[in-house]
Design a protein around this motif. Structure first.
Motif, PDB file in Angstrom:
ATOM      1  N   VAL A 111      -2.969  12.660  74.326  1.00  0.00           N
ATOM      2  CA  VAL A 111      -2.278  11.530  74.345  1.00  0.00           C
ATOM      3  C   VAL A 111      -3.109  10.221  74.216  1.00  0.00           C
ATOM      4  CG1 VAL A 111      -0.683  10.066  75.893  1.00  0.00           C
ATOM      5  CG2 VAL A 111      -0.425  12.600  75.395  1.00  0.00           C
ATOM      6  N   ASP A 112      -3.070   9.269  73.632  1.00  0.00           N
ATOM      7  CA  ASP A 112      -3.729   7.891  73.699  1.00  0.00           C
ATOM      8  C   ASP A 112      -2.826   6.932  74.670  1.00  0.00           C
ATOM      9  OD1 ASP A 112      -5.847   8.781  72.350  1.00  0.00           O
ATOM     10  OD2 ASP A 112      -4.931   8.221  70.411  1.00  0.00           O
ATOM     11  N   VAL A 113      -3.805   6.202  75.499  1.00  0.00           N
ATOM     12  CA  VAL A 113      -3.092   5.137  76.243  1.00  0.00           C
ATOM     13  C   VAL A 113      -3.762   3.961  75.956  1.00  0.00           C
ATOM     14  CG1 VAL A 113      -2.343   4.439  78.436  1.00  0.00           C
ATOM     15  CG2 VAL A 113      -2.384   6.820  78.263  1.00  0.00           C
ATOM     16  N   VAL A 114      -2.921   2.883  75.409  1.00  0.00           N
ATOM     17  CA  VAL A 114      -3.404   1.726  75.212  1.00  0.00           C
ATOM     18  C   VAL A 114      -3.037   0.960  76.286  1.00  0.00           C
ATOM     19  CG1 VAL A 114      -3.562  -0.349  73.775  1.00  0.00           C
ATOM     20  CG2 VAL A 114      -3.593   2.034  72.870  1.00  0.00           C
ATOM     21  N   ALA A 115      -3.736   0.444  77.331  1.00  0.00           N
ATOM     22  CA  ALA A 115      -3.586  -0.417  78.339  1.00  0.00           C
ATOM     23  C   ALA A 115      -4.140  -1.896  78.347  1.00  0.00           C
ATOM     24  CB  ALA A 115      -4.020   0.433  79.655  1.00  0.00           C
ATOM     25  N   SER A 116      -3.210  -2.952  78.099  1.00  0.00           N
ATOM     26  CA  SER A 116      -3.739  -4.216  78.302  1.00  0.00           C
ATOM     27  C   SER A 116      -4.290  -4.548  79.746  1.00  0.00           C
ATOM     28  CB  SER A 116      -2.947  -5.591  77.898  1.00  0.00           C
ATOM     29  OG  SER A 116      -1.899  -5.339  78.758  1.00  0.00           O
ATOM     30  N   ALA A 117      -5.743  -4.861  79.766  1.00  0.00           N
ATOM     31  CA  ALA A 117      -6.447  -5.004  81.207  1.00  0.00           C
ATOM     32  C   ALA A 117      -7.783  -5.577  81.007  1.00  0.00           C
ATOM     33  CB  ALA A 117      -6.472  -3.791  81.975  1.00  0.00           C
ATOM     34  N   PRO A 118      -8.220  -6.338  81.943  1.00  0.00           N
ATOM     35  CA  PRO A 118      -9.721  -6.444  81.653  1.00  0.00           C
ATOM     36  C   PRO A 118     -10.546  -5.344  81.307  1.00  0.00           C
ATOM     37  CG  PRO A 118      -9.082  -7.392  83.865  1.00  0.00           C
ATOM     38  CD  PRO A 118      -7.800  -6.633  83.393  1.00  0.00           C
ATOM     39  N   GLN A 119     -11.372  -5.431  80.416  1.00  0.00           N
ATOM     40  CA  GLN A 119     -11.924  -4.282  79.690  1.00  0.00           C
ATOM     41  C   GLN A 119     -13.295  -4.188  79.677  1.00  0.00           C
ATOM     42  OE1 GLN A 119     -10.956  -4.029  75.490  1.00  0.00           O
ATOM     43  NE2 GLN A 119      -8.654  -4.383  75.843  1.00  0.00           N
ATOM     44  N   VAL A 120     -13.826  -2.849  80.059  1.00  0.00           N
ATOM     45  CA  VAL A 120     -15.099  -2.581  80.034  1.00  0.00           C
ATOM     46  C   VAL A 120     -15.651  -2.465  78.496  1.00  0.00           C
ATOM     47  CG1 VAL A 120     -16.817  -1.022  80.806  1.00  0.00           C
ATOM     48  CG2 VAL A 120     -14.938  -1.467  82.318  1.00  0.00           C
ATOM     49  N   ARG A 121     -16.790  -3.040  78.188  1.00  0.00           N
ATOM     50  CA  ARG A 121     -17.305  -2.899  76.936  1.00  0.00           C
ATOM     51  C   ARG A 121     -18.718  -2.389  76.942  1.00  0.00           C
ATOM     52  NH1 ARG A 121     -13.907  -5.131  73.537  1.00  0.00           N
ATOM     53  NH2 ARG A 121     -12.781  -6.870  74.424  1.00  0.00           N
ATOM     54  N   SER A 122     -19.205  -1.760  75.802  1.00  0.00           N
ATOM     55  CA  SER A 122     -20.664  -1.247  75.865  1.00  0.00           C
ATOM     56  C   SER A 122     -21.602  -2.377  76.395  1.00  0.00           C
ATOM     57  CB  SER A 122     -20.984  -0.851  74.409  1.00  0.00           C
ATOM     58  OG  SER A 122     -19.997   0.358  74.050  1.00  0.00           O
TER      59      SER A 122
END
Length: 245
Positions: A111-122
């Motif tokens: 299952v994929d969850v797409v959650a709008s939130a402050p994102q952590v990036r590489s």
């Protein structure tokens, strides 16, 4: 539960993607995943009626394992994150798109969850202006990196794949067209190098080689982005060279 059309973008909405069907997430409502839930993935008696729940708390989406004996693998390939969510545990979803994989009886679900939130990036490596180099990033030869890539192949190809997908030394050597003696020698060298850098799990007690060192090696290499999906063509290139020879 109403299935929504495919969202135009991931930027301003949250939803669950299961086999190409899209289920919208609403901040004021909990969303359950299981055998009899908002997302009923399967009529599988090995699966909890309500196994996972998504809820929004102070603008942040959380994933909680409501089960008593099943775990879920949670990963975000873009940032090299992977974790196991055990029974009763919960975690925030801060990666934008997160892949959740779980197995109930003989069947595995994704299952994929797409959650709008402050994102952590590489995090990119900073340029070194001078001074001593920080320890912890190993320098690998081409063949040493190739060894890690072939061990991590299935995990890199499919997010959320667990340690059971890591091949044996004999299988990995055959995949590359290497003699098993060559593979084991290079595996020893890689594990020695990482052990000297302080990576745990490369050796057992008393300096002996750890029995699960291949698993620990892959976990470290994938999480640290020493190897990525972009390295996968190296395997077929090496196999082709050895077959031609």
């Amino acid at each position: 539960m109403t299935v929504a059309p495919e969202p135009a973008s991931d930027d301003d909405r949250s939803y669950v993607d299961y086999c190409g069907e899209f289920f919208p997430l609403t901040a004021g409502q909990r969303f359950f995943i299981g055998r009899e839930a908002d997302l009923s993935v399967d009529d599988n008696p090995y699966l909890h009626r309500r196994f996972l729940v998504l809820h929004n708390e102070n603008g942040l989406w959380w994933l909680t394992n409501l089960g008593t004996h099943l775990s879920a693998s949670v990963s975000a390939g873009d940032v090299g994150f992977s974790a196991t969510l055990g029974p009763g545990a919960r975690m925030p979803l801060v990666f934008g798109r997160t892949t959740v994989v779980f197995t109930a009886g003989p069947t595995t679900y994704e299952v994929d969850v797409v959650a709008s939130a402050p994102q952590v990036r590489s995090v990119t490596r900073p340029q070194v202006a001078g001074g001593r180099t920080t320890q912890g990033v190993p320098t690998l030869t081409e063949s040493q990196k190739l060894l890690i890539v072939v061990l991590a192949e299935e995990i890199l190809r499919r997010e959320g794949t667990g340690a059971s997908a890591i091949p044996s030394s004999a299988q990995a050597a055959a995949r590359l067209g290497w003699p098993i003696t060559k593979f084991n020698r290079k595996l020893d060298n890689v594990c020695d190098k990482l052990d000297q850098l302080g990576v745990s799990g490369m050796r057992g007690g008393g300096g002996r080689l750890a029995t699960n060192r291949r698993t620990k090696l892959v976990e470290y290499a994938v999480a640290s982005r020493i190897v990525t999906r972009a390295d996968l063509p190296l395997i077929d290139d090496e196999a082709a060279r050895n077959t031609a020879g």
